[in-house]
Design a protein around this motif. Sequence first.
Motif, PDB file in Angstrom:
ATOM      1  N   ARG A   1      48.089 -25.738 -72.669  1.00 16.20           N
ATOM      2  CA  ARG A   1      47.389 -25.316 -71.437  1.00 16.20           C
ATOM      3  C   ARG A   1      45.889 -25.176 -71.694  1.00 16.20           C
ATOM      4  O   ARG A   1      45.075 -25.543 -70.853  1.00 16.20           O
ATOM      5  N   LYS A   2      45.550 -24.637 -72.883  1.00 18.28           N
ATOM      6  CA  LYS A   2      44.135 -24.404 -73.199  1.00 18.28           C
ATOM      7  C   LYS A   2      43.354 -25.707 -73.280  1.00 18.28           C
ATOM      8  O   LYS A   2      42.222 -25.796 -72.810  1.00 18.28           O
ATOM      9  N   TYR A   3      43.969 -26.741 -73.901  1.00 23.15           N
ATOM     10  CA  TYR A   3      43.263 -28.007 -74.118  1.00 23.15           C
ATOM     11  C   TYR A   3      43.776 -29.125 -73.199  1.00 23.15           C
ATOM     12  O   TYR A   3      43.657 -30.293 -73.530  1.00 23.15           O
ATOM     13  N   ALA A   4      44.328 -28.724 -72.061  1.00 25.51           N
ATOM     14  CA  ALA A   4      44.934 -29.710 -71.147  1.00 25.51           C
ATOM     15  C   ALA A   4      43.928 -30.745 -70.651  1.00 25.51           C
ATOM     16  O   ALA A   4      44.279 -31.907 -70.430  1.00 25.51           O
ATOM     17  N   SER A   5      42.671 -30.348 -70.485  1.00 25.72           N
ATOM     18  CA  SER A   5      41.659 -31.249 -69.910  1.00 25.72           C
ATOM     19  C   SER A   5      40.842 -32.000 -70.953  1.00 25.72           C
ATOM     20  O   SER A   5      39.917 -32.740 -70.593  1.00 25.72           O
ATOM     21  N   GLN A   6      41.171 -31.833 -72.229  1.00 29.13           N
ATOM     22  CA  GLN A   6      40.338 -32.415 -73.287  1.00 29.13           C
ATOM     23  C   GLN A   6      40.201 -33.926 -73.152  1.00 29.13           C
ATOM     24  O   GLN A   6      39.091 -34.466 -73.279  1.00 29.13           O
ATOM     25  N   LYS A   7      41.293 -34.638 -72.915  1.00 31.62           N
ATOM     26  CA  LYS A   7      41.248 -36.091 -72.858  1.00 31.62           C
ATOM     27  C   LYS A   7      40.350 -36.575 -71.712  1.00 31.62           C
ATOM     28  O   LYS A   7      39.500 -37.452 -71.895  1.00 31.62           O
ATOM     29  N   VAL A   8      40.512 -35.970 -70.546  1.00 32.55           N
ATOM     30  CA  VAL A   8      39.715 -36.380 -69.377  1.00 32.55           C
ATOM     31  C   VAL A   8      38.245 -36.074 -69.605  1.00 32.55           C
ATOM     32  O   VAL A   8      37.365 -36.907 -69.332  1.00 32.55           O
ATOM     33  N   VAL A   9      37.979 -34.868 -70.119  1.00 26.29           N
ATOM     34  CA  VAL A   9      36.588 -34.481 -70.380  1.00 26.29           C
ATOM     35  C   VAL A   9      35.961 -35.425 -71.401  1.00 26.29           C
ATOM     36  O   VAL A   9      34.821 -35.867 -71.242  1.00 26.29           O
ATOM     37  N   GLY A  10      36.711 -35.764 -72.447  1.00 22.76           N
ATOM     38  CA  GLY A  10      36.195 -36.670 -73.472  1.00 22.76           C
ATOM     39  C   GLY A  10      35.871 -38.047 -72.918  1.00 22.76           C
ATOM     40  O   GLY A  10      34.880 -38.672 -73.327  1.00 22.76           O
ATOM     41  N   GLU A  11      36.695 -38.528 -72.001  1.00 21.61           N
ATOM     42  CA  GLU A  11      36.457 -39.862 -71.420  1.00 21.61           C
ATOM     43  C   GLU A  11      35.271 -39.862 -70.456  1.00 21.61           C
ATOM     44  O   GLU A  11      34.681 -40.927 -70.200  1.00 21.61           O
ATOM     45  N   LEU A  12      34.900 -38.710 -69.929  1.00 21.55           N
ATOM     46  CA  LEU A  12      33.785 -38.637 -68.972  1.00 21.55           C
ATOM     47  C   LEU A  12      32.426 -38.439 -69.645  1.00 21.55           C
ATOM     48  O   LEU A  12      31.386 -38.599 -68.995  1.00 21.55           O
ATOM     49  N   ILE A  13      32.437 -38.105 -70.940  1.00 22.35           N
ATOM     50  CA  ILE A  13      31.163 -37.811 -71.618  1.00 22.35           C
ATOM     51  C   ILE A  13      30.213 -38.997 -71.589  1.00 22.35           C
ATOM     52  O   ILE A  13      29.039 -38.872 -71.206  1.00 22.35           O
ATOM     53  N   ASN A  14      30.684 -40.168 -72.020  1.00 22.60           N
ATOM     54  CA  ASN A  14      29.799 -41.337 -72.086  1.00 22.60           C
ATOM     55  C   ASN A  14      29.250 -41.739 -70.714  1.00 22.60           C
ATOM     56  O   ASN A  14      28.039 -41.999 -70.592  1.00 22.60           O
ATOM     57  N   PRO A  15      30.070 -41.816 -69.651  1.00 11.29           N
ATOM     58  CA  PRO A  15      29.512 -42.139 -68.328  1.00 11.29           C
ATOM     59  C   PRO A  15      28.467 -41.132 -67.856  1.00 11.29           C
ATOM     60  O   PRO A  15      27.442 -41.513 -67.284  1.00 11.29           O
ATOM     61  N   VAL A  16      28.717 -39.850 -68.127  1.00 12.42           N
ATOM     62  CA  VAL A  16      27.749 -38.819 -67.724  1.00 12.42           C
ATOM     63  C   VAL A  16      26.460 -38.959 -68.523  1.00 12.42           C
ATOM     64  O   VAL A  16      25.355 -38.812 -67.982  1.00 12.42           O
ATOM     65  N   ASP A  17      26.583 -39.278 -69.822  1.00 14.29           N
ATOM     66  CA  ASP A  17      25.393 -39.507 -70.648  1.00 14.29           C
ATOM     67  C   ASP A  17      24.557 -40.655 -70.085  1.00 14.29           C
ATOM     68  O   ASP A  17      23.314 -40.576 -70.000  1.00 14.29           O
ATOM     69  N   MET A  18      25.241 -41.724 -69.700  1.00 13.83           N
ATOM     70  CA  MET A  18      24.540 -42.884 -69.140  1.00 13.83           C
ATOM     71  C   MET A  18      23.855 -42.524 -67.826  1.00 13.83           C
ATOM     72  O   MET A  18      22.706 -42.936 -67.570  1.00 13.83           O
ATOM     73  N   LEU A  19      24.531 -41.761 -66.979  1.00 12.56           N
ATOM     74  CA  LEU A  19      23.926 -41.337 -65.714  1.00 12.56           C
ATOM     75  C   LEU A  19      22.681 -40.491 -65.968  1.00 12.56           C
ATOM     76  O   LEU A  19      21.660 -40.652 -65.292  1.00 12.56           O
ATOM     77  N   GLN A  20      22.763 -39.586 -66.951  1.00 10.36           N
ATOM     78  CA  GLN A  20      21.610 -38.738 -67.255  1.00 10.36           C
ATOM     79  C   GLN A  20      20.427 -39.565 -67.766  1.00 10.36           C
ATOM     80  O   GLN A  20      19.267 -39.286 -67.436  1.00 10.36           O
ATOM     81  N   MET A  21      20.705 -40.584 -68.574  1.00 13.86           N
ATOM     82  CA  MET A  21      19.634 -41.467 -69.046  1.00 13.86           C
ATOM     83  C   MET A  21      18.993 -42.213 -67.887  1.00 13.86           C
ATOM     84  O   MET A  21      17.760 -42.337 -67.808  1.00 13.86           O
ATOM     85  N   ILE A  22      19.834 -42.672 -66.956  1.00 15.47           N
ATOM     86  CA  ILE A  22      19.314 -43.459 -65.825  1.00 15.47           C
ATOM     87  C   ILE A  22      18.434 -42.603 -64.919  1.00 15.47           C
ATOM     88  O   ILE A  22      17.328 -43.007 -64.533  1.00 15.47           O
ATOM     89  N   VAL A  23      18.938 -41.386 -64.574  1.00 10.65           N
ATOM     90  CA  VAL A  23      18.180 -40.553 -63.626  1.00 10.65           C
ATOM     91  C   VAL A  23      16.914 -39.986 -64.249  1.00 10.65           C
ATOM     92  O   VAL A  23      15.994 -39.551 -63.521  1.00 10.65           O
ATOM     93  N   ASN A  24      16.845 -39.977 -65.587  1.00  3.88           N
ATOM     94  CA  ASN A  24      15.640 -39.476 -66.251  1.00  3.88           C
ATOM     95  C   ASN A  24      14.599 -40.576 -66.491  1.00  3.88           C
ATOM     96  O   ASN A  24      13.484 -40.286 -66.940  1.00  3.88           O
ATOM     97  N   MET A  25      14.957 -41.809 -66.182  1.00  4.63           N
ATOM     98  CA  MET A  25      13.994 -42.908 -66.307  1.00  4.63           C
ATOM     99  C   MET A  25      13.049 -42.912 -65.107  1.00  4.63           C
ATOM    100  O   MET A  25      13.453 -42.546 -63.986  1.00  4.63           O
TER     101      MET A  25
END
Length: 213
Positions: free
Chosen positions: A84-108
């Motif tokens: 229950r504690k780590y139920a969202s780990q896989k989803v959160v891990g898969e979203l890290i790279n897309p969010v990183d890319m979005l942050q790079m784009i919006v900061n350009m």
Amino acid sequence: MKLTEEEIKETPLKDEDSQAEVKEEKKESKKEKKDKYKETITKLEEEKKKLEEDYKNLKNEYLKAYAELENTKKRLKEEAIKDRKYASQKVVGELINPVDMLQMIVNMPAPSPEVQNYVIGFQMITNQLVDILKAEGLAPIVANVGDEFDPRVMQVVDTAYEEDKKENTILAIKQAGYMYKDRVLRPVMVLVNKKIEEKKEEAKAESEENIVS
């Protein structure tokens, strides 16, 4: 009919022999009963001892089975809590790279005012995604240039050497790292300050290990 003198003399002897035989038989009978009693007592004691050993073995088996059951229940409970504690780990891990890319784009820097309007919209979406991930337990690993390399939360992607900097310190951060609750979800990718001689020695040691293996 009168008995002869010899017959009279023999008669009492026969009675005495008979009495002696009876006494002997009684004596033997008592001895047999006593022996049977002792034999019965011995058997009962042996059966008692066997029953006590069986009871002891059954008790030990019961206690062992009970302990195993309790350990299994405890382990399953801990695993359920952990799941229950780590139920969202896989989803959160898969979203890290897309969010990183979005942050790079919006900061350009935007090439035009029109594009800037779109960038503002994407910035709002990115911030919402980041807030959702933080609520799920995601947190950035704090690392700055000049900090000492920490192998627990960092990973070396390359090394260089600058004399004015301390050895084993961070020269550059190549990629941000994140924690998911109390776990390292992605380590910080860093460039570490290290002498060239040390690099050569490490490369030589790795080469020798490869040859041996």
